[in-house]
Design an enzyme around this catalytic site. Structure first.
Site, PDB file in Angstrom:
ATOM      1  N   SER A 240       0.771  -1.233  -0.025  1.00 45.13           N
ATOM      2  CA  SER A 240       0.169  -0.005   0.059  1.00 45.13           C
ATOM      3  C   SER A 240       0.866   1.389  -0.028  1.00 45.13           C
ATOM      4  CB  SER A 240      -0.881  -0.124   1.237  1.00 45.13           C
ATOM      5  OG  SER A 240      -0.281  -0.370   2.574  1.00 45.13           O
ATOM      6  N   HIS A 270      -2.204  -8.985   2.155  1.00 43.78           N
ATOM      7  CA  HIS A 270      -1.755  -7.835   2.690  1.00 43.78           C
ATOM      8  C   HIS A 270      -3.014  -7.335   3.556  1.00 43.78           C
ATOM      9  CE1 HIS A 270       0.046  -3.801   3.449  1.00 43.78           C
ATOM     10  NE2 HIS A 270      -0.120  -3.124   2.370  1.00 43.78           N
ATOM     11  N   HIS A 317       5.438 -12.538   7.733  1.00 43.41           N
ATOM     12  CA  HIS A 317       5.603 -11.054   7.367  1.00 43.41           C
ATOM     13  C   HIS A 317       6.867 -10.980   6.431  1.00 43.41           C
ATOM     14  CE1 HIS A 317       6.182  -6.693   7.676  1.00 43.41           C
ATOM     15  NE2 HIS A 317       4.895  -6.789   7.881  1.00 43.41           N
ATOM     16  N   ARG A 326       2.325  -4.347  16.944  1.00 42.64           N
ATOM     17  CA  ARG A 326       1.105  -3.912  16.475  1.00 42.64           C
ATOM     18  C   ARG A 326       0.175  -4.879  17.062  1.00 42.64           C
ATOM     19  NH1 ARG A 326       1.490  -2.729  10.347  1.00 42.64           N
ATOM     20  NH2 ARG A 326       2.325  -4.756  10.625  1.00 42.64           N
ATOM     21  N   ASP A 372      -2.691  -8.153  11.476  1.00 43.28           N
ATOM     22  CA  ASP A 372      -4.149  -8.363  11.247  1.00 43.28           C
ATOM     23  C   ASP A 372      -4.819  -9.590  12.041  1.00 43.28           C
ATOM     24  OD1 ASP A 372      -4.212  -6.775   9.175  1.00 43.28           O
ATOM     25  OD2 ASP A 372      -2.793  -8.048   8.022  1.00 43.28           O
TER      26      ASP A 372
HETATM   27  N1  CMX Z   1       0.973 -19.518   6.402  1.00 42.79           N
HETATM   28  C1  CMX Z   1       1.361 -20.633   5.197  1.00 42.79           C
HETATM   29  N2  CMX Z   1       2.400 -20.076   4.868  1.00 42.79           N
HETATM   30  C2  CMX Z   1       3.070 -18.904   4.792  1.00 42.79           C
HETATM   31  C3  CMX Z   1       2.564 -18.254   5.592  1.00 42.79           C
HETATM   32  C4  CMX Z   1       1.668 -18.337   6.500  1.00 42.79           C
HETATM   33  N3  CMX Z   1       0.913 -17.332   7.178  1.00 42.79           N
HETATM   34  N4  CMX Z   1       3.660 -17.080   5.769  1.00 42.79           N
HETATM   35  C5  CMX Z   1       4.566 -17.285   4.869  1.00 42.79           C
HETATM   36  N5  CMX Z   1       4.285 -18.626   4.150  1.00 42.79           N
HETATM   37  C6  CMX Z   1       4.794 -19.315   3.082  1.00 42.79           C
HETATM   38  C7  CMX Z   1       4.806 -18.300   1.813  1.00 42.79           C
HETATM   39  O1  CMX Z   1       3.626 -18.532   1.246  1.00 42.79           O
HETATM   40  C8  CMX Z   1       5.912 -18.691   1.104  1.00 42.79           C
HETATM   41  O2  CMX Z   1       5.571 -20.172   0.263  1.00 42.79           O
HETATM   42  P1  CMX Z   1       6.024 -20.590  -0.805  1.00 42.79           P
HETATM   43  O3  CMX Z   1       7.591 -20.762  -0.813  1.00 42.79           O
HETATM   44  O4  CMX Z   1       5.177 -21.509  -1.169  1.00 42.79           O
HETATM   45  O5  CMX Z   1       5.546 -19.226  -1.903  1.00 42.79           O
HETATM   46  C9  CMX Z   1       6.877 -19.142   2.134  1.00 42.79           C
HETATM   47  O6  CMX Z   1       6.269 -19.529   3.346  1.00 42.79           O
HETATM   48  C10 CMX Z   1       7.996 -17.881   2.330  1.00 42.79           C
HETATM   49  O7  CMX Z   1       7.370 -16.850   2.563  1.00 42.79           O
HETATM   50  P2  CMX Z   1       7.944 -15.656   3.460  1.00 42.79           P
HETATM   51  O8  CMX Z   1       9.120 -15.351   2.625  1.00 42.79           O
HETATM   52  O9  CMX Z   1       7.951 -16.134   4.864  1.00 42.79           O
HETATM   53  O10 CMX Z   1       6.912 -14.477   3.599  1.00 42.79           O
HETATM   54  P3  CMX Z   1       6.760 -13.391   2.206  1.00 42.79           P
HETATM   55  O11 CMX Z   1       7.613 -12.426   2.360  1.00 42.79           O
HETATM   56  O12 CMX Z   1       6.404 -14.177   0.632  1.00 42.79           O
HETATM   57  O13 CMX Z   1       5.010 -13.143   2.435  1.00 42.79           O
HETATM   58  C11 CMX Z   1       3.140 -12.665   3.840  1.00 42.79           C
HETATM   59  C12 CMX Z   1       4.746 -12.216   3.695  1.00 42.79           C
HETATM   60  C13 CMX Z   1       2.912 -11.810   4.887  1.00 42.79           C
HETATM   61  C14 CMX Z   1       2.416 -12.406   2.438  1.00 42.79           C
HETATM   62  C15 CMX Z   1       2.972 -13.953   4.133  1.00 42.79           C
HETATM   63  O14 CMX Z   1       3.565 -14.372   5.468  1.00 42.79           O
HETATM   64  C16 CMX Z   1       1.508 -14.498   4.302  1.00 42.79           C
HETATM   65  O15 CMX Z   1       0.834 -14.802   3.164  1.00 42.79           O
HETATM   66  N6  CMX Z   1       0.858 -14.363   5.530  1.00 42.79           N
HETATM   67  C17 CMX Z   1      -0.582 -14.643   5.673  1.00 42.79           C
HETATM   68  C18 CMX Z   1      -1.235 -13.455   5.271  1.00 42.79           C
HETATM   69  C19 CMX Z   1      -1.176 -12.186   6.094  1.00 42.79           C
HETATM   70  O16 CMX Z   1      -1.389 -12.481   7.234  1.00 42.79           O
HETATM   71  N7  CMX Z   1      -0.829 -11.164   5.454  1.00 42.79           N
HETATM   72  C20 CMX Z   1      -0.955  -9.818   6.290  1.00 42.79           C
HETATM   73  C21 CMX Z   1       0.607  -9.269   6.267  1.00 42.79           C
HETATM   74  C22 CMX Z   1       0.650  -7.916   7.228  1.00 42.79           C
HETATM   75  C23 CMX Z   1      -0.178  -7.026   6.210  1.00 42.79           C
HETATM   76  O17 CMX Z   1       0.469  -6.343   5.277  1.00 42.79           O
HETATM   77  O18 CMX Z   1      -1.436  -6.362   6.620  1.00 42.79           O
END
Ligand code: CMX
Length: 434
Positions: A240, A270, A317, A326, A372
């Site tokens: 964002s 996000h 994250h 937070r 979140d």
């Molecule tokens: N559940 C399951 N798998 C997860 C995970 C979770 N909560 N968090 C990360 N992973 C997985 C990723 O999908 C990724 O899988 P692949 O290798 O198959 O693609 C792997 O772990 C590595 O990811 P990462 O480097 O740890 O995390 P990223 O930087 O790629 O992504 C985020 C960060 C937030 C998108 C991810 O942790 C996620 O999808 N979390 C759940 C959704 C969420 O809560 N988002 C809100 C974040 C805060 C915000 O911006 O509002």
């Protein structure tokens, strides 16, 4: 000139020589290398953006203008004794870098009141949208519809010097931020409360007025203040914030930029994750016939979600490597105001269950909860059960941080953003693949 503008002018005049010196005398110093994994992998960890509004340390979490969340909350002037700070005062901190006095915070409150009247056509546009539109489609539409009000566009068309762009951008920002709570509350009551709209109360501050227009009693005014502050800024690389900065770098005005950031916030990875957490929890509880699952049952649901190829919303994250402060701030609020709430207990239970499972699965780099995970719980408790709406609350807060960034982008003359692409064949050549 308002006190805020006077203060900002003084700060900007003092800051400009620092940026000029860095560019002129040290512009060729390296701050980051980029690997193939980073180029394919979303530019993760590449240091290539500058912001002074907030800084995110992977272990410590966010600092707003150098202050941790507890420091920020303790130092800002409060609306009521023992309650939450004025959101308007917090904006003073984001913009100027200085903690406001009570008088300065109150001046911001008074200024917001003068600007808060939303043009009637915004509501007509919202009413013309299908009733089942997502609130995160309605919110940016409302923001974009006000683009014709832009003071920046007027100043630009009148040939204003580049050095002064920040002044009309400040005007646009304050006008927009003052109106967002009314627009958000309108969307909520139009969509979910039979169009029974509550008019603003001109005597209230931003958080208090939002609670009033939502039709939710105390302490929801403090919930609103807490939310808007916690969600405001998380340095500038998240989707964002980066979307807002990127759009503004083309000298698109605040209405285009903030509308764009909201579209990015609406993604489930996000800002939409806050509604996803509640959706996931409700799904689990439905399967359990309304009962809270025990630890073993929770483990099973977590594994089932992962095995079906989905993420656990509210955990993980891109930058943080520990529990999000937070999340902690909201948990403390829950412990004080709703310690026995079953959904809070469920989410609190997940804190023990999810991280070890994510560690065992071995994919997520950060197994800990993010902002979140907890936020829907508080909203649900105070009667805001329409979880599609939760990301709108995040959006009001985030707009404050992004507007602050854009005002400073303009003040320091940051150019249009334009990273360079390469092709897959070029990467293969660089990697020595024949
Ligand atoms: N559940 C399951 N798998 C997860 C995970 C979770 N909560 N968090 C990360 N992973 C997985 C990723 O999908 C990724 O899988 P692949 O290798 O198959 O693609 C792997 O772990 C590595 O990811 P990462 O480097 O740890 O995390 P990223 O930087 O790629 O992504 C985020 C960060 C937030 C998108 C991810 O942790 C996620 O999808 N979390 C759940 C959704 C969420 O809560 N988002 C809100 C974040 C805060 C915000 O911006 O509002």
């Amino acid at each position: 000139m308002s006190k805020l503008k006077e203060k900002l002018k003084e700060k900007i005049d003092g800051w400009r020589p620092r940026t000029t010196k860095l560019l002129k005398e040290h512009g060729d110093k390296k701050i980051s290398d980029v690997t193939i994994a980073q180029a394919i992998g979303g530019v993760r960890g590449v240091k290539c953006l500058v912001t002074d509004i907030s800084y995110l340390d992977p272990m410590e979490g966010i600092r707003f203008r150098g202050h941790t969340i507890p420091e920020t909350m303790a130092a800002l002037p409060k609306v009521d004794d023992g309650g939450m700070p004025y959101v308007e005062g917090f904006l003073w901190l984001l913009l100027t870098g200085d903690m406001p006095t009570k008088d300065e915070a109150l001046e911001m409150v008074a200024d917001f009141k003068k600007r808060a009247k939303t043009p009637g056509y915004v509501f007509d546009i919202l009413k013309a949208m299908p009733k089942d539109s997502h609130p995160m489609a309605m919110f940016p539409t409302a923001v974009l519809s006000m683009q014709k009000e832009s003071e920046f566009v007027k100043a630009y068309n009148a040939g204003t010097s580049k050095m002064d762009y920040w002044e009309s951008t400040l005007e646009d920002s304050l006008n927009l931020l003052a109106r967002l709570p009314q627009i958000a509350a309108f969307i909520y009551r139009w969509k979910y409360k039979d169009g029974n709209i509550i008019d603003p109360n001109p005597n209230l501050d931003m958080g208090g007025n939002f609670a009033h227009m939502m039709g939710i009693g105390k302490p929801y005014d403090d919930v609103a203040r807490l939310y808007f502050i916690l969600h405001s800024d998380h340095e500038s690389g998240n989707v964002s914030a980066h979307a807002g900065h990127l759009i503004a770098s083309a000298l698109s005005d605040i209405y285009y930029s903030i509308s764009g950031l909201l579209n990015g916030l609406a993604g489930p990875l996000h800002g939409l994750a806050n509604q996803e957490v509640l959706r996931w929890i409700q799904g689990v509880m439905d399967k359990m016939g309304g009962k809270i699952p025990n630890e073993e049952e929770m483990k099973k649901f977590v594994w089932d979600t992962l095995n079906s190829g989905q993420v656990i919303p509210g955990f993980g994250h891109a930058v943080l490597r520990k529990t999000d402060p937070r999340y902690q701030a909201q948990r403390e609020f829950c412990q004080k105001h709703l310690p026995d709430d079953p959904i809070f207990k469920f989410v609190d239970g997940l804190y023990n269950v999810v991280p070890p499972i994510l560690e065992e699965q071995g994919k997520a780099k950060n197994p800990w909860p993010n902002v979140d995970a907890q936020s829907g719980v508080i909203q649900w408790y105070y009667g805001l059960k329409e979880y599609d709406f939760y990301t709108v609350l995040f959006g009001i807060g985030r707009a404050m941080g992004v507007c602050s960034n854009i005002i400073w982008d303009r003040a320091l003359g940051y150019p249009i953003e334009r990273p360079k692409s390469v092709t897959t064949a070029m990467l293969e050549e660089m990697a020595g693949i024949k």
